[in-house]
Design a protein around this motif. Sequence first.
Motif, PDB file in Angstrom:
ATOM      1  N   THR A  62       0.830  -1.203   0.000  1.00 33.78           N
ATOM      2  CA  THR A  62       0.000   0.000   0.000  1.00 33.78           C
ATOM      3  C   THR A  62       0.864   1.252   0.000  1.00 33.78           C
ATOM      4  N   GLY A  63       1.946   1.256   0.759  1.00 32.89           N
ATOM      5  CA  GLY A  63       2.856   2.398   0.763  1.00 32.89           C
ATOM      6  C   GLY A  63       3.496   2.628  -0.598  1.00 32.89           C
ATOM      7  N   ILE A  64       3.850   1.555  -1.280  1.00 38.82           N
ATOM      8  CA  ILE A  64       4.448   1.672  -2.609  1.00 38.82           C
ATOM      9  C   ILE A  64       3.440   2.218  -3.608  1.00 38.82           C
ATOM     10  N   VAL A  65       2.197   1.723  -3.543  1.00 36.91           N
ATOM     11  CA  VAL A  65       1.160   2.175  -4.471  1.00 36.91           C
ATOM     12  C   VAL A  65       0.817   3.644  -4.229  1.00 36.91           C
ATOM     13  N   VAL A  66       0.696   4.035  -2.964  1.00 37.75           N
ATOM     14  CA  VAL A  66       0.400   5.443  -2.649  1.00 37.75           C
ATOM     15  C   VAL A  66       1.551   6.342  -3.101  1.00 37.75           C
ATOM     16  N   SER A  67       2.784   5.870  -2.962  1.00 37.10           N
ATOM     17  CA  SER A  67       3.929   6.651  -3.419  1.00 37.10           C
ATOM     18  C   SER A  67       3.927   6.833  -4.926  1.00 37.10           C
ATOM     19  N   SER A  68       3.466   5.818  -5.640  1.00 37.28           N
ATOM     20  CA  SER A  68       3.432   5.952  -7.095  1.00 37.28           C
ATOM     21  C   SER A  68       2.361   6.945  -7.544  1.00 37.28           C
ATOM     22  N   PHE A  69       1.326   7.129  -6.748  1.00 35.73           N
ATOM     23  CA  PHE A  69       0.343   8.152  -7.067  1.00 35.73           C
ATOM     24  C   PHE A  69       0.788   9.521  -6.573  1.00 35.73           C
ATOM     25  N   GLY A  70       1.632   9.548  -5.558  1.00 30.38           N
ATOM     26  CA  GLY A  70       2.099  10.826  -5.021  1.00 30.38           C
ATOM     27  C   GLY A  70       3.203  11.467  -5.834  1.00 30.38           C
ATOM     28  N   LEU A  71       4.035  10.646  -6.470  1.00 34.75           N
ATOM     29  CA  LEU A  71       5.155  11.201  -7.232  1.00 34.75           C
ATOM     30  C   LEU A  71       4.710  12.127  -8.365  1.00 34.75           C
ATOM     31  N   PRO A  72       3.732  11.765  -9.201  1.00 34.38           N
ATOM     32  CA  PRO A  72       3.319  12.711 -10.239  1.00 34.38           C
ATOM     33  C   PRO A  72       2.689  13.984  -9.683  1.00 34.38           C
ATOM     34  N   ILE A  73       2.019  13.879  -8.557  1.00 40.93           N
ATOM     35  CA  ILE A  73       1.421  15.073  -7.948  1.00 40.93           C
ATOM     36  C   ILE A  73       2.517  16.014  -7.456  1.00 40.93           C
ATOM     37  N   VAL A  74       3.547  15.456  -6.841  1.00 37.29           N
ATOM     38  CA  VAL A  74       4.663  16.281  -6.376  1.00 37.29           C
ATOM     39  C   VAL A  74       5.385  16.914  -7.560  1.00 37.29           C
ATOM     40  N   LEU A  75       5.585  16.155  -8.619  1.00 33.25           N
ATOM     41  CA  LEU A  75       6.236  16.709  -9.800  1.00 33.25           C
ATOM     42  C   LEU A  75       5.398  17.809 -10.446  1.00 33.25           C
ATOM     43  N   TRP A 105       0.022  19.520 -15.417  1.00 34.46           N
ATOM     44  CA  TRP A 105      -1.058  18.777 -14.772  1.00 34.46           C
ATOM     45  C   TRP A 105      -1.707  17.771 -15.712  1.00 34.46           C
ATOM     46  N   GLY A 106      -1.689  18.031 -17.005  1.00 38.01           N
ATOM     47  CA  GLY A 106      -2.207  17.054 -17.964  1.00 38.01           C
ATOM     48  C   GLY A 106      -1.372  15.789 -17.983  1.00 38.01           C
ATOM     49  N   ALA A 107      -0.052  15.967 -17.900  1.00 37.73           N
ATOM     50  CA  ALA A 107       0.838  14.815 -17.813  1.00 37.73           C
ATOM     51  C   ALA A 107       0.611  14.054 -16.512  1.00 37.73           C
ATOM     52  N   CYS A 108       0.346  14.790 -15.453  1.00 37.31           N
ATOM     53  CA  CYS A 108       0.053  14.150 -14.164  1.00 37.31           C
ATOM     54  C   CYS A 108      -1.197  13.290 -14.274  1.00 37.31           C
ATOM     55  N   GLY A 109      -2.223  13.808 -14.949  1.00 31.93           N
ATOM     56  CA  GLY A 109      -3.450  13.033 -15.129  1.00 31.93           C
ATOM     57  C   GLY A 109      -3.231  11.784 -15.957  1.00 31.93           C
ATOM     58  N   LEU A 110      -2.428  11.882 -17.009  1.00 28.26           N
ATOM     59  CA  LEU A 110      -2.140  10.706 -17.824  1.00 28.26           C
ATOM     60  C   LEU A 110      -1.329   9.668 -17.056  1.00 28.26           C
ATOM     61  N   VAL A 111      -0.380  10.126 -16.260  1.00 35.08           N
ATOM     62  CA  VAL A 111       0.413   9.191 -15.461  1.00 35.08           C
ATOM     63  C   VAL A 111      -0.451   8.530 -14.398  1.00 35.08           C
ATOM     64  N   MET A 112      -1.362   9.296 -13.800  1.00 39.15           N
ATOM     65  CA  MET A 112      -2.256   8.718 -12.783  1.00 39.15           C
ATOM     66  C   MET A 112      -3.194   7.686 -13.407  1.00 39.15           C
ATOM     67  N   SER A 113      -3.706   7.964 -14.599  1.00 42.04           N
ATOM     68  CA  SER A 113      -4.571   6.971 -15.249  1.00 42.04           C
ATOM     69  C   SER A 113      -3.763   5.733 -15.628  1.00 42.04           C
ATOM     70  N   GLY A 114      -2.515   5.916 -16.047  1.00 39.97           N
ATOM     71  CA  GLY A 114      -1.647   4.771 -16.294  1.00 39.97           C
ATOM     72  C   GLY A 114      -1.382   3.976 -15.026  1.00 39.97           C
ATOM     73  N   ASN A 115      -1.223   4.669 -13.890  1.00 40.67           N
ATOM     74  CA  ASN A 115      -1.047   3.981 -12.606  1.00 40.67           C
ATOM     75  C   ASN A 115      -2.247   3.112 -12.272  1.00 40.67           C
ATOM     76  N   ARG A 159       3.131  19.736  -8.837  1.00 37.88           N
ATOM     77  CA  ARG A 159       3.111  20.892  -7.937  1.00 37.88           C
ATOM     78  C   ARG A 159       4.409  21.686  -8.011  1.00 37.88           C
ATOM     79  N   HIS A 160       5.497  20.999  -8.246  1.00 37.94           N
ATOM     80  CA  HIS A 160       6.793  21.664  -8.354  1.00 37.94           C
ATOM     81  C   HIS A 160       6.947  22.364  -9.700  1.00 37.94           C
ATOM     82  N   GLY A 161       6.184  21.951 -10.687  1.00 36.19           N
ATOM     83  CA  GLY A 161       6.271  22.545 -12.013  1.00 36.19           C
ATOM     84  C   GLY A 161       7.169  21.791 -12.963  1.00 36.19           C
ATOM     85  N   THR A 162       7.642  20.629 -12.551  1.00 29.71           N
ATOM     86  CA  THR A 162       8.497  19.824 -13.413  1.00 29.71           C
ATOM     87  C   THR A 162       7.706  19.262 -14.588  1.00 29.71           C
ATOM     88  N   ILE A 163       6.487  18.809 -14.317  1.00 31.26           N
ATOM     89  CA  ILE A 163       5.592  18.345 -15.369  1.00 31.26           C
ATOM     90  C   ILE A 163       4.306  19.155 -15.282  1.00 31.26           C
TER      91      ILE A 163
END
Length: 130
Positions: free
Chosen positions: A74-87, A95-105, A89-93
């Motif tokens: 569960t910690g690993i799965v939550v981390s995989s959903f948190g990484l795109p959100i952190v990226l 929000w559209g890319a974040c949504g695509l990565v989350m749907s891929g997750n 929020r930081h502006g590295t990617i």
Amino acid sequence: MAGIKALVGLSFSGAIGLTFLLLGCALETYGVYWPLFVLIFYILSPIPTFISRRLSDDDSSSNACRELAYFLTTGIVVSSFGLPIVLARHGTIKWGACGLVMSGNVVIFLTILGFFVVFGGGDDFSWEQW
């Protein structure tokens, strides 16, 4: 024959999930491939469950090894959903890319869950054969 159909379906859904991930990397962020770090979480997520199934022989409902494996997974799965959100929020990617990565997750982790449901239990395989 049912096992072949399940394997083909799981591989197709895994390909769809990886397509979402690559689309999130390539289309929205114009060549910024930071979201590919979630591949590490895809590799790590089934490992605690494999280890707990290897170490625990009893099928009781309350097993400390199995509960720890569920917690770590569960910690690993939550981390995989948190990484795109952190990226995002930081502006590295974006929000559209974040949504695509989350749907891929979602698709990839449902594929991993489907693998454990289809091929995980009820077989006559024993680790003592090795």
